[in-house]
Write an enzyme that holds these catalytic residues in place. Structure first.
Site, short mmCIF file in Angstrom:
data_model
loop_
_atom_site.label_atom_id
_atom_site.label_comp_id
_atom_site.label_asym_id
_atom_site.label_seq_id
_atom_site.Cartn_x
_atom_site.Cartn_y
_atom_site.Cartn_z
N ARG A 1 30.80 40.77 3.32
CA ARG A 1 32.15 40.72 3.91
C ARG A 1 33.24 40.62 2.83
NH1 ARG A 1 33.38 36.38 8.35
NH2 ARG A 1 32.53 35.02 6.74
N ARG B 1 32.50 24.39 18.76
CA ARG B 1 31.40 24.53 17.82
C ARG B 1 30.32 23.49 18.05
NH1 ARG B 1 33.32 28.16 13.78
NH2 ARG B 1 32.14 27.85 11.90
N LYS C 1 32.72 37.66 15.58
CA LYS C 1 33.71 37.02 16.46
C LYS C 1 35.13 37.42 16.04
CE LYS C 1 32.31 32.83 15.47
NZ LYS C 1 31.25 33.16 14.48
N ARG D 1 25.51 27.23 6.45
CA ARG D 1 26.27 27.53 7.68
C ARG D 1 25.33 27.99 8.80
NH1 ARG D 1 29.97 31.88 5.58
NH2 ARG D 1 30.84 31.97 7.68
N ARG E 1 35.34 35.35 0.82
CA ARG E 1 35.58 33.98 1.27
C ARG E 1 34.72 33.01 0.46
NH1 ARG E 1 35.54 33.64 7.80
NH2 ARG E 1 34.10 31.94 7.34
P1 AP5 Z 1 33.29 38.68 11.27
O1 AP5 Z 1 33.99 39.35 12.40
O2 AP5 Z 1 34.10 38.17 10.13
O3 AP5 Z 1 32.29 37.55 11.84
P2 AP5 Z 1 32.60 36.08 12.40
O4 AP5 Z 1 31.69 35.86 13.56
O5 AP5 Z 1 34.05 35.89 12.61
O6 AP5 Z 1 32.07 35.23 11.18
P3 AP5 Z 1 32.70 33.94 10.46
O7 AP5 Z 1 31.96 33.78 9.16
O8 AP5 Z 1 34.19 34.02 10.40
O9 AP5 Z 1 32.28 32.84 11.44
P4 AP5 Z 1 32.23 31.34 11.17
O10 AP5 Z 1 32.06 30.87 12.56
O11 AP5 Z 1 31.23 30.85 10.21
O12 AP5 Z 1 33.59 31.04 10.36
P5 AP5 Z 1 34.91 30.28 10.77
O13 AP5 Z 1 36.01 30.92 10.05
O14 AP5 Z 1 34.98 30.12 12.23
O15 AP5 Z 1 32.20 39.73 10.71
C1 AP5 Z 1 31.36 39.39 9.61
C2 AP5 Z 1 31.05 40.64 8.79
O16 AP5 Z 1 30.30 41.56 9.60
C3 AP5 Z 1 32.30 41.43 8.33
O17 AP5 Z 1 32.03 41.99 7.08
C4 AP5 Z 1 32.43 42.54 9.39
O18 AP5 Z 1 33.06 43.69 8.87
C5 AP5 Z 1 30.98 42.80 9.75
N1 AP5 Z 1 30.79 43.21 11.15
C6 AP5 Z 1 31.41 42.69 12.26
N2 AP5 Z 1 30.95 43.28 13.38
C7 AP5 Z 1 30.01 44.19 12.96
C8 AP5 Z 1 29.16 45.09 13.67
N3 AP5 Z 1 29.19 45.19 15.00
N4 AP5 Z 1 28.31 45.85 12.95
C9 AP5 Z 1 28.26 45.77 11.57
N5 AP5 Z 1 29.05 44.93 10.86
C10 AP5 Z 1 29.91 44.14 11.55
O19 AP5 Z 1 34.65 28.83 10.17
C11 AP5 Z 1 34.64 28.58 8.79
C12 AP5 Z 1 34.51 27.08 8.52
O20 AP5 Z 1 35.65 26.37 9.08
C13 AP5 Z 1 33.29 26.39 9.16
O21 AP5 Z 1 32.14 26.51 8.35
C14 AP5 Z 1 33.78 24.95 9.27
O22 AP5 Z 1 33.75 24.30 8.03
C15 AP5 Z 1 35.24 25.13 9.67
N6 AP5 Z 1 35.45 25.24 11.13
C16 AP5 Z 1 35.99 26.29 11.80
N7 AP5 Z 1 36.04 26.06 13.10
C17 AP5 Z 1 35.51 24.82 13.30
C18 AP5 Z 1 35.28 24.02 14.45
N8 AP5 Z 1 35.59 24.45 15.68
N9 AP5 Z 1 34.70 22.80 14.27
C19 AP5 Z 1 34.38 22.34 13.05
N10 AP5 Z 1 34.58 23.06 11.90
C20 AP5 Z 1 35.14 24.29 12.03
MG MG Z 2 35.54 34.67 11.73
#
Ligand code: AP5
Ligand code: MG
Length: 213
Positions: free
Chosen positions: A125, A86, A13, A169, A158
């Site tokens: 990552r 979410r 994402k 997660r 991270r």
């Molecule tokens: P990346 O692009 O970083 O993936 P992502 O989908 O953004 O993954 P996240 O871990 O950031 O998602 P998340 O939803 O858990 O975290 P968030 O920060 O929202 O890619 C991942 C890896 O894959 C990288 O190494 C990249 O290089 C590689 N990659 C990407 N595309 C690729 C491809 N096509 N092929 C090969 N490799 C690839 O949330 C974190 C925390 O915040 C949550 O756990 C929660 O505690 C809190 N939080 C955030 N939002 C909310 C909400 N709305 N409600 C409640 N709590 C929330």
């Molecule tokens: Mg992300």
């Protein structure tokens, strides 16, 4: 145009949002990035959400919606949501808020990647401590180990990319976020992208879905 990117942690994402925000002139809204910034600045909000992030649990819906409304109250660009909503409660909160402002969700893109693949990606990552650029030691390594190609700052792992937290997660996603797929399928404007392709191909396929919106 207002767009939501849905998908497992590690589905890409953030990687896609950075490209699409530039290409379509959208404002990239990552609730995860917002919370990590607040944590780094040690603000009261940062302290409030710290335990949820490090445990891989969701921040309570009411707090998430309040933070977003404060941040986005004056934003006039189209919004590109990454990691929000979410839960079904957050989606309903967004719908009500958009209704009150005469706005609508124009597209929901589900980036579909198998769970075994996302778990591997999260473990590999690295993120730039300066500009937030996302790397992967397996598939998207920096030119020089542990240093950002774009800004030269160190890359970090991270807090929530530790194996035990990754497992939590993924479970939280299955339990609380996956029901959103049915919610948005029923609402229309729902698209599915094959997130297992390389990042450039995923971006091209999503761009095709958004053209003409
Ligand atoms: P990346 O692009 O970083 O993936 P992502 O989908 O953004 O993954 P996240 O871990 O950031 O998602 P998340 O939803 O858990 O975290 P968030 O920060 O929202 O890619 C991942 C890896 O894959 C990288 O190494 C990249 O290089 C590689 N990659 C990407 N595309 C690729 C491809 N096509 N092929 C090969 N490799 C690839 O949330 C974190 C925390 O915040 C949550 O756990 C929660 O505690 C809190 N939080 C955030 N939002 C909310 C909400 N709305 N409600 C409640 N709590 C929330
Ligand atoms: Mg992300």
């Amino acid at each position: 145009m207002n767009v939501i990117l849905l998908g497992y942690p590690g589905s890409g994402k953030g990687t896609q949002a950075k490209v699409l925000a530039k290409q379509f002139g959208l404002f990239h809204v990552s609730t995860g990035d917002i919370f990590r910034e607040e944590l780094a600045k040690k603000t009261p909000l940062g302290r409030e959400v710290a335990g949820y992030l490090s445990a891989g649990r969701l921040v309570p819906d009411k707090l998430v919606l309040e933070v977003l409304k404060n941040r986005l109250g004056t934003e006039t660009r189209g919004l590109l949501f990454d990691g929000f909503p979410r839960t079904v409660e957050q989606a309903e909160g967004l719908d009500a808020w958009f209704d009150s402002r005469g706005m609508a969700v124009d597209a929901v893109i589900f980036i579909n990647v198998p769970e075994a693949e996302v778990a591997k990606r999260l473990g590999d990552r690295r993120t730039c401590s300066g500009c937030g650029r996302i790397y992967n030691v397996g598939t998207q390594p920096p030119a020089k180990a542990d240093v950002c190609d774009a800004c030269g700052k160190p890359l970090v792992t991270r807090e929530d990319d530790k194996p035990g937290v990754i497992i939590r997660r993924l479970q939280v996603y299955r339990d609380q976020t996956e029901p959103l797929l049915a919610y948005y399928r029923a609402a229309g404007n729902f698209y599915e992208a094959n997130g297992g392709l390389d990042p450039e191909s995923v971006a091209a396929s999503i761009a095709g879905m958004l053209k003409g919106k």
